[in-house]
Write a protein that holds these residues in place. Structure first.
Motif, short mmCIF file in Angstrom:
data_model
loop_
_atom_site.label_atom_id
_atom_site.label_comp_id
_atom_site.label_asym_id
_atom_site.label_seq_id
_atom_site.Cartn_x
_atom_site.Cartn_y
_atom_site.Cartn_z
N ARG A 307 0.80 -1.22 0.00
CA ARG A 307 0.00 0.00 0.00
C ARG A 307 0.84 1.28 0.00
NH1 ARG A 307 -3.17 -1.89 5.09
NH2 ARG A 307 -1.11 -2.85 5.35
N ILE A 310 1.15 2.41 -3.34
CA ILE A 310 -0.06 3.03 -3.91
C ILE A 310 -0.04 4.50 -3.48
CG2 ILE A 310 -2.58 3.15 -3.85
CD1 ILE A 310 -2.72 0.19 -3.33
N ALA A 311 0.23 4.69 -2.19
CA ALA A 311 0.18 6.04 -1.63
C ALA A 311 1.26 6.94 -2.23
CB ALA A 311 0.34 5.98 -0.11
N CYS A 330 1.30 6.22 3.76
CA CYS A 330 0.08 5.39 3.71
C CYS A 330 -0.50 5.33 5.12
CB CYS A 330 0.47 3.99 3.23
SG CYS A 330 -0.82 2.76 3.51
N LEU A 331 -1.84 5.41 5.20
CA LEU A 331 -2.51 5.43 6.50
C LEU A 331 -2.94 4.03 6.95
CD1 LEU A 331 -4.92 8.46 5.75
CD2 LEU A 331 -2.63 8.54 6.79
N SER A 332 -2.72 3.03 6.12
CA SER A 332 -3.19 1.65 6.40
C SER A 332 -4.70 1.62 6.61
CB SER A 332 -2.48 1.04 7.61
OG SER A 332 -1.09 1.08 7.44
N CYS A 333 -5.43 2.51 5.94
CA CYS A 333 -6.88 2.62 6.16
C CYS A 333 -7.66 1.60 5.34
CB CYS A 333 -7.33 4.03 5.78
SG CYS A 333 -7.13 4.37 4.00
N ASN A 334 -7.01 1.02 4.34
CA ASN A 334 -7.59 -0.01 3.47
C ASN A 334 -8.75 0.46 2.60
OD1 ASN A 334 -5.67 -1.92 3.91
ND2 ASN A 334 -6.78 -2.97 5.55
N ARG A 335 -8.82 1.72 2.37
CA ARG A 335 -9.79 2.21 1.38
C ARG A 335 -9.52 1.60 0.00
NH1 ARG A 335 -13.36 6.12 -0.36
NH2 ARG A 335 -13.20 5.85 -2.61
N CYS A 336 -8.26 1.29 -0.26
CA CYS A 336 -7.88 0.76 -1.58
C CYS A 336 -8.45 -0.64 -1.86
CB CYS A 336 -6.35 0.78 -1.74
SG CYS A 336 -5.49 0.20 -0.29
N LEU A 353 -9.19 5.93 -5.37
CA LEU A 353 -8.80 4.63 -4.83
C LEU A 353 -8.16 4.79 -3.46
CD1 LEU A 353 -8.08 1.54 -5.31
CD2 LEU A 353 -5.85 2.37 -6.07
N CYS A 354 -7.34 5.82 -3.35
CA CYS A 354 -6.49 5.97 -2.17
C CYS A 354 -6.81 7.26 -1.44
CB CYS A 354 -5.03 5.97 -2.62
SG CYS A 354 -3.87 6.39 -1.31
N LYS A 355 -6.82 7.16 -0.11
CA LYS A 355 -7.19 8.31 0.70
C LYS A 355 -6.16 9.43 0.60
CE LYS A 355 -9.81 8.66 4.87
NZ LYS A 355 -10.41 7.85 5.91
N VAL A 356 -4.90 9.09 0.35
CA VAL A 356 -3.87 10.14 0.36
C VAL A 356 -3.29 10.43 -1.03
CG1 VAL A 356 -3.22 9.71 2.77
CG2 VAL A 356 -2.01 8.50 0.94
#
Ligand SMILES: Cc1cc2nc3c(=O)[nH]c(=O)nc-3n(C[C@H](O)[C@H](O)[C@H](O)COP(=O)(O)O)c2cc1C
Ligand code: SF4
Length: 366
Positions: A307, A310-311, A330-336, A353-356
């Motif tokens: 992740r 991704i971020a 990456c926030l490890s929030c798993n929105r992806c 896809l990604c919060k950040v």
């Protein structure tokens, strides 16, 4: 930094120790969106990229594409793509997957495909011995296709409770024939699959194996069993291990913000103690300090980063240039996971896809 030392795996030199972990984001494979996504991570400095878990059917059965030249077109299309990735200095491989419930994995099951498992469950019927051997042959044919497509290596998805992992797990495999029972029986499918792949691709093509090395459930995989399995898999032809967990019930393979950074490093360390080929560690390895310490302390030979790439696709280059303070964390929030979990997800919508990183998966949009 050790992070930027090259490593040679069965003749393939990877320029650094940073491997992008496989992530299925429903990008597709060779279309412009997928190409731009992977190319950004290659340009950002990753040593190697493992493309998402991809059904073996797609790499060996035209029917999975619904057209007579499906596999040939895949090869042709991917050749141009792998050339583009190679021009950046990054190695590219693909993860080969059999997902029991979704045999084609390309957005839905193959027409007429039935959910299958080592032993019958509420959703799946048990495979026959002939079918088990046919699946090993599919992995072999798929690996040969990946090689033709210009990939540098392939990875077997032997984790997260999918078919390959289930054969090894005493919790899922209740067979009493040669493919079940004792540890040797539960190792047979994985070992024979790797042997078949090795035969198909020749001696000099790297085979990685993502091993689900531990499960926390009655009868599930133990680290001691996984050490024995890894030894047999290495003998069968595995050139590198990528260490994750088995069935994900109650424990996410993509740990959340409260999980310990380097979540699965202790598992990789134990497998590394048993084998003599490189081992990759995983799980919230988001900071250069942690990545470097894992390597320097000899806990693993490669770091798998999912992740965080991704971020921020440029994480490797930023670390290399001493600009870590500019990394988008990456926030490890798993929105992806939205493309996998949300049936209404569409790349055509404007949902990020990604919060950040709003550009993730939209690199082709400029
Ligand atoms: C959206 C998403 C899709 C994933 N798809 C796969 C996959 O196709 N195959 C696989 O073995 N693991 C998959 N994973 C797990 C990652 O490869 C990785 O092991 C996990 O996220 C932990 O690494 P990280 O903390 O660096 O993200 C996926 C993870 C995410 C977030
Ligand atoms: S959506 Fe969340 S977990 Fe996924 S890459 Fe972005 S910040 Fe990380």
């Amino acid at each position: 930094m050790k992070l930027f030392e090259p490593l040679t795996i069965n003749g393939m030199t990877v320029r650094n120790r940073i491997v992008m972990a496989p992530m299925q984001l429903r990008l597709g494979l060779g279309n412009p969106r997928a190409r731009a996504f992977y190319l950004a991570r290659a340009s950002g400095g990753a040593g190697a990229i493992i493309m998402c878990g991809t059904s073996v059917d797609l790499l060996m059965d035209d029917a999975a594409w619904g057209r007579a030249d499906g596999v040939a077109r895949f090869v042709e299309n991917m050749r141009g793509f792998t050339d583009e990735i190679h021009a950046t200095g990054t190695r590219i491989g693909i993860q080969l997957w059999h997902g029991n419930l979704w045999p084609a994995g390309n957005g839905g099951p193959m027409p007429g495909a039935e959910p299958v498992a080592p032993s019958a469950t509420a959703e799946c019927r048990a495979l026959t011995i002939a079918e088990i051997q046919a699946i090993s042959a599919k992995f072999a044919a798929a690996a040969a296709t990946a090689q033709k497509a210009g990939m540098d290596f392939v990875e077997v998805h032997g984790a997260h409770g999918y078919l390959v992992c289930q054969f090894f797990s005493g919790a899922d495999n209740r067979r009493t024939d040669a493919y079940g029972g004792d540890l040797a029986g539960r190792m047979r499918f994985g070992v024979e699959t790797v042997q078949a792949m090795r035969q198909a691709v020749g001696q000099d093509f790297p085979i990685f194996y993502r091993l689900g090395a531990q499960e926390h459930r009655p009868g599930g995989i133990t680290l001691r069993q996984s050490q024995a399995f890894a030894v047999e898999l290495q003998k069968a032809g595995v050139d590198a291990f990528d260490i994750s967990i088995g069935a994900t019930a109650g424990r996410s393979a993509s740990p959340g913000p409260r999980a310990k950074p380097g979540t699965f490093v202790p598992l990789a360390e134990r497998i590394k103690a048993a084998v003599s080929v490189p081992v990759m560690a995983l799980g919230r390895i988001n900071t250069p300090e942690l990545a470097e310490a894992i390597l320097v302390d000899g806990r693993a030979d490669l770091v798998g980063i999912g992740r965080q790439l991704i971020a921020d696709p440029f994480w490797p280059d930023k670390v290399h240039a001493g600009r870590s303070e500019t990394i988008t964390a990456c926030l490890s929030c798993n929105r992806c996971f939205q493309p996998l979990r949300n049936p209404d997800w569409s790349w055509k919508s404007d949902q990020p896809l990604c919060k950040v990183n709003p550009k993730a998966g939209r690199e082709m949009e400029g």
